[in-house]
Write an enzyme that holds these catalytic residues in place. Sequence first.
Site, PDB file in Angstrom:
ATOM      1  N   LYS A  76      28.433  -4.481   2.049  1.00 28.61           N
ATOM      2  CA  LYS A  76      27.041  -4.766   1.685  1.00 28.61           C
ATOM      3  C   LYS A  76      26.891  -6.266   1.424  1.00 28.61           C
ATOM      4  O   LYS A  76      27.662  -6.848   0.662  1.00 28.61           O
ATOM      5  CB  LYS A  76      26.683  -3.977   0.418  1.00 28.61           C
ATOM      6  N   ASP A  95      17.568   3.228  -3.738  1.00 28.14           N
ATOM      7  CA  ASP A  95      17.960   2.092  -4.583  1.00 28.14           C
ATOM      8  C   ASP A  95      17.970   2.468  -6.070  1.00 28.14           C
ATOM      9  O   ASP A  95      17.837   1.595  -6.929  1.00 28.14           O
ATOM     10  CB  ASP A  95      17.047   0.873  -4.359  1.00 28.14           C
TER      11      ASP A  95
HETATM   12 ZN   LIG Z   1      20.160  -1.958  -3.851  1.00 32.08          ZN
END
Ligand SMILES: [Zn+2]
Length: 408
Positions: free
Chosen positions: A186, A319
């Site tokens: 990420k 998220d």
């Molecule tokens: Zn995130």
Amino acid sequence: MTVRIEAKRLIPGSGDVIENGVVVLDQGEITYAGAANGAPDPGDAEVVKTETVMPGMWECHGHFFGIYTANIDEAHLSRPQLLSMRVTSDARVALDAGFTSVREMGGLGVFLGRAVEEGVVVGPNVYGAGGTLSMTAGHADTHSVDLDMARALHVRFGGEDNIVDGPDQCRAGVRRMLRLGAKVIKIHASGGVMSELDDPHLPQFSNEELNAIVDEANRMERLVGAHCHGKRGIMSALEAGVKTIEHGTFLDDEAAEAMVEAEAILVPTRFIVDLLIREGEQRGMPEYAKKKIRMTAEAHSDAISLAIEKGVKIAMGTDIWATGVWGRNGEELDLMVECGMTPMQAIEAATANGPATLGPQAPKSGRLEEGLDADVICVSGDPTGDVSILADPDNITHVFKGGVRYKG
Ligand SMILES: [Zn+2]
């Protein structure tokens, strides 16, 4: 023990709904999924009757931080040992809500996933990224303290330094995440909302840096997922070979077409934008983030609608990072429908499209099909008519993961 699920409707994940469907689970695998009239003899299988059977859902962008507030700095002001205890509860709650897989885009997921695999923590399969790679002054740098302190805080929380500059450090950063057990890499390819000084519109990392990260990750059979709000960040990330774009706030026609061309996947995370707009104030969101969320919220929903219209492949992610919010993951499906998806498209985004966000690391799940992992849920009600049914964990009556029953 063989389990035979008899359902009024079988949602395969991709493809059409089958009325009067049967799914048979045996030794951790799906051995049959299809119409009841073609199903094998029940034998001594345990029979479960339900309204709807579908694949266990995928959360493709969550964080196991173990904090309670909408202020990420809380992770650095808390003891990692305590945070680790809290995320074990988040894991259980997510599984109970019908999520059998979580792609964890930075946080304690690499450790949590291993504890789940060992069988000592009850939770979904967790595919963690480790830390999130950020340039100095980038979205995952902590701007309020000096750089040495920022590095130290990140090592203390996540196990490895995540602040990298220049192609060589970028490569080394990928390798540090691999030694944590990262299944996906990420990065931050634009500024963000929950960081103090950077601008969500502006790109982060140079093209050389992005190329080095993607090259190193791909060589080790990991996909790269990039947090991007601004268009330039999206375009540079795609150019470098990033395969999943997280948020995608300022996606326009050209960027959407580039995503289709690159066969990249958008993980929109509408839930968090919606939550911060409505509840950010009471959840302790810092002042700088309040300004930035107002600057991005409307463009974000327009971008999701545009992506749906343009046929960009979309996988469901929320998220969610806070303890107490985990378990609300299924609310994202209804938000995607509000942006223009049909309920079946939203279900596909939350099931069949999940594994592709992990590329070569993907397990065989996300669909009801012979030979796939027995990650299966039973639902009371018809989510193809009203997808918000999937937002309430009480409607998820049974959860099987790898053929083991965790609920029902
Ligand atoms: Zn995130």
